[in-house]
Design a protein around this motif. Sequence first.
Motif, short mmCIF file in Angstrom:
data_model
loop_
_atom_site.label_atom_id
_atom_site.label_comp_id
_atom_site.label_asym_id
_atom_site.label_seq_id
_atom_site.Cartn_x
_atom_site.Cartn_y
_atom_site.Cartn_z
N ILE A 58 3.63 -5.71 -18.62
CA ILE A 58 3.29 -5.24 -17.28
C ILE A 58 3.06 -3.74 -17.36
O ILE A 58 3.97 -2.98 -17.70
CB ILE A 58 4.38 -5.58 -16.26
N ASN A 59 1.83 -3.31 -17.09
CA ASN A 59 1.46 -1.91 -17.20
C ASN A 59 1.39 -1.29 -15.81
O ASN A 59 0.49 -1.59 -15.03
CB ASN A 59 0.11 -1.76 -17.93
N GLY A 60 2.35 -0.41 -15.51
CA GLY A 60 2.38 0.27 -14.22
C GLY A 60 1.80 1.67 -14.26
O GLY A 60 1.92 2.41 -13.29
N ALA A 61 1.20 2.04 -15.41
CA ALA A 61 0.64 3.39 -15.54
C ALA A 61 -0.42 3.64 -14.49
O ALA A 61 -1.02 2.71 -13.95
CB ALA A 61 0.07 3.58 -16.94
N GLY A 62 -0.67 4.93 -14.23
CA GLY A 62 -1.56 5.26 -13.12
C GLY A 62 -2.76 6.11 -13.46
O GLY A 62 -3.51 6.50 -12.57
N GLY A 63 -2.96 6.45 -14.73
CA GLY A 63 -4.18 7.16 -15.10
C GLY A 63 -4.15 8.66 -14.94
O GLY A 63 -5.16 9.32 -15.15
N GLY A 64 -3.05 9.25 -14.58
CA GLY A 64 -2.97 10.70 -14.43
C GLY A 64 -1.67 11.09 -13.76
O GLY A 64 -0.82 10.25 -13.48
N GLY A 65 -1.50 12.38 -13.52
CA GLY A 65 -0.37 12.85 -12.72
C GLY A 65 0.83 13.32 -13.50
O GLY A 65 1.09 12.88 -14.61
N ALA A 66 1.55 14.26 -12.89
CA ALA A 66 2.82 14.74 -13.44
C ALA A 66 3.90 13.69 -13.23
O ALA A 66 3.71 12.71 -12.50
CB ALA A 66 3.20 16.05 -12.77
N ILE A 67 5.04 13.90 -13.84
CA ILE A 67 6.13 12.93 -13.75
C ILE A 67 6.57 12.72 -12.31
O ILE A 67 7.01 11.63 -11.93
CB ILE A 67 7.32 13.36 -14.65
N ALA A 68 6.41 13.73 -11.46
CA ALA A 68 6.77 13.59 -10.05
C ALA A 68 6.00 12.48 -9.37
O ALA A 68 6.49 11.85 -8.41
CB ALA A 68 6.53 14.91 -9.32
N SER A 69 4.80 12.18 -9.85
CA SER A 69 3.97 11.13 -9.25
C SER A 69 4.52 9.74 -9.48
O SER A 69 4.09 8.79 -8.83
CB SER A 69 2.55 11.20 -9.82
N TYR A 70 5.47 9.61 -10.42
CA TYR A 70 5.99 8.30 -10.78
C TYR A 70 7.45 8.10 -10.38
O TYR A 70 8.05 7.08 -10.70
CB TYR A 70 5.82 8.09 -12.29
N GLN A 71 8.00 9.08 -9.66
CA GLN A 71 9.39 8.97 -9.22
C GLN A 71 9.52 8.00 -8.05
O GLN A 71 8.57 7.75 -7.31
CB GLN A 71 9.93 10.35 -8.82
N LYS A 72 10.72 7.49 -7.88
CA LYS A 72 11.00 6.58 -6.78
C LYS A 72 11.01 7.34 -5.46
O LYS A 72 11.55 8.44 -5.36
CB LYS A 72 12.36 5.91 -6.99
N ASN A 73 10.39 6.76 -4.44
CA ASN A 73 10.42 7.33 -3.10
C ASN A 73 10.36 6.18 -2.10
O ASN A 73 10.47 5.01 -2.47
CB ASN A 73 9.25 8.31 -2.90
N ASP A 74 10.20 6.50 -0.83
CA ASP A 74 10.22 5.45 0.20
C ASP A 74 8.82 5.09 0.68
O ASP A 74 8.66 4.59 1.78
CB ASP A 74 11.10 5.89 1.38
N SER A 75 7.81 5.32 -0.18
CA SER A 75 6.43 5.07 0.23
C SER A 75 5.96 3.65 -0.05
O SER A 75 4.82 3.31 0.22
CB SER A 75 5.48 6.07 -0.46
N GLY A 76 6.82 2.82 -0.63
CA GLY A 76 6.47 1.43 -0.85
C GLY A 76 5.23 1.26 -1.71
O GLY A 76 5.07 1.93 -2.73
N LEU A 77 4.33 0.39 -1.29
CA LEU A 77 3.13 0.10 -2.07
C LEU A 77 2.15 1.26 -2.12
O LEU A 77 1.17 1.22 -2.87
CB LEU A 77 2.43 -1.14 -1.51
N ASN A 78 2.38 2.30 -1.34
CA ASN A 78 1.50 3.46 -1.37
C ASN A 78 1.83 4.43 -2.52
O ASN A 78 1.19 5.47 -2.65
CB ASN A 78 1.56 4.22 -0.04
N ALA A 79 2.83 4.08 -3.34
CA ALA A 79 3.21 4.94 -4.45
C ALA A 79 3.35 4.11 -5.72
O ALA A 79 3.59 2.90 -5.68
CB ALA A 79 4.53 5.66 -4.16
N ALA A 80 3.20 4.78 -6.87
CA ALA A 80 3.21 4.08 -8.16
C ALA A 80 4.51 3.32 -8.38
O ALA A 80 4.50 2.18 -8.86
CB ALA A 80 2.97 5.09 -9.28
N TYR A 81 5.66 3.94 -8.08
CA TYR A 81 6.95 3.28 -8.31
C TYR A 81 7.06 2.01 -7.47
O TYR A 81 7.50 0.96 -7.96
CB TYR A 81 8.09 4.23 -7.98
N GLY A 82 6.66 2.09 -6.21
CA GLY A 82 6.76 0.94 -5.32
C GLY A 82 5.86 -0.21 -5.73
O GLY A 82 6.25 -1.38 -5.63
N ARG A 83 4.66 0.12 -6.21
CA ARG A 83 3.76 -0.95 -6.64
C ARG A 83 4.29 -1.65 -7.88
O ARG A 83 4.21 -2.88 -8.00
CB ARG A 83 2.36 -0.36 -6.90
#
Length: 378
Positions: free
Chosen positions: A96-121
């Motif tokens: 299962i590849n959850g990579a996103g094609g770019g971004g600093a590590i902050a872009s992959y941290q857990k937050n409360d944005s659900g499916l609108n963020a890489a971690y949530g997806r």
Amino acid sequence: MLHGQSNAWAIDYDNVYNDNNLPEDAHWVRTIGAMHVYNRPAMYPEAENTNWYVASGKAPDIRGGIQLVGNGMVGVLGLNIGLNLVASQNVPIAIINGAGGGGAIASYQKNDSGLNAAYGRLQHRLEASGLKLHIKAFIWNQGEGNAGDAVSDYKNALYQLYKNLSSDYTFEKFYLVQTPPGCSASSGHQTVREAQRQFAAEHLAVKIITRHGFPENPLFDGNYFLSDACHYHAHGYEMLAEWISNMAKYDFYNGTVDYQAPQLVRVIRESGKSLSIEFDKPIAVQPDLKVDGIVYSVKDQLFAINSKKIISISELKVDSKNNKILRITFKGKRLTKGAVITYVLGDTYPDTKEPYRGPWLVDADTGVGAVGFIKTID
């Protein structure tokens, strides 16, 4: 489980991973849902998709914003990890590849944005897969987007990511791929490499591997980098996949050779003009490499003292009695305790924009490159 930025995304730039080119047992590599670019709100219906697929070696080709999401994709790296393990172990593999094609590590941290963020997806896909408590290895391949970060900043961010992943999932190993030179970072990635090295040394479940030491590409004049000086031809992703799958064989399938990268143990000043560097595995020095007509050697390119590249090494060799030790002798240079040595400073060959791709210090048995480091001399 594979995560990170573009070199985890691993686009099939050479267009070689088409269905009719794959081995017969490729249908035993499966995935769930869709790869999704990191910096866009959820794209539907793909972001919600939890269907299982035969894994594809393609990844969404985000160049020009043409394709930002793709069902059943795992990229060249992900597919080859799966193919290698299916072929050698005769077991089905889920990648299962959850990579996103770019971004600093902050872009992959857990937050409360659900499916609108890489971690949530990614969380949505893993929850639906039924595998969240049965992950063999979580592979983190990111760092290009954090060039110039302080060591403590990147390490703290990596700790936060690891803490959240450990809380949400169960995985036996965390494979950390050290960020190599490349991607045209003017400040270089040496501080990110040191943060990754320290993090691996401080966590028992973390194993570190590098992208240093790849053999020359037989198809593209030896170069495994694309002309963008950041991403790889298929050869680069295939080599990394071979190393990672070999590490997995050792950890999970009774393999006999550990492909973890040689890690630094200590650096000791032996005299005013000599020092020794000890690793935890036997090492070798790759031979000189000619790039664009210029010959480069390890002794003239890869070491720095107090952030200044050393070009005054008279001798660099592996100790004849202990092949875990590298000995360096300088031409009249006075070394002092407290000086800081860096292995792999900067991202390019001198006076060029060409990303550094060798030669390297490598594992004497596997060829995997030694970890980059920044270390005070004892």
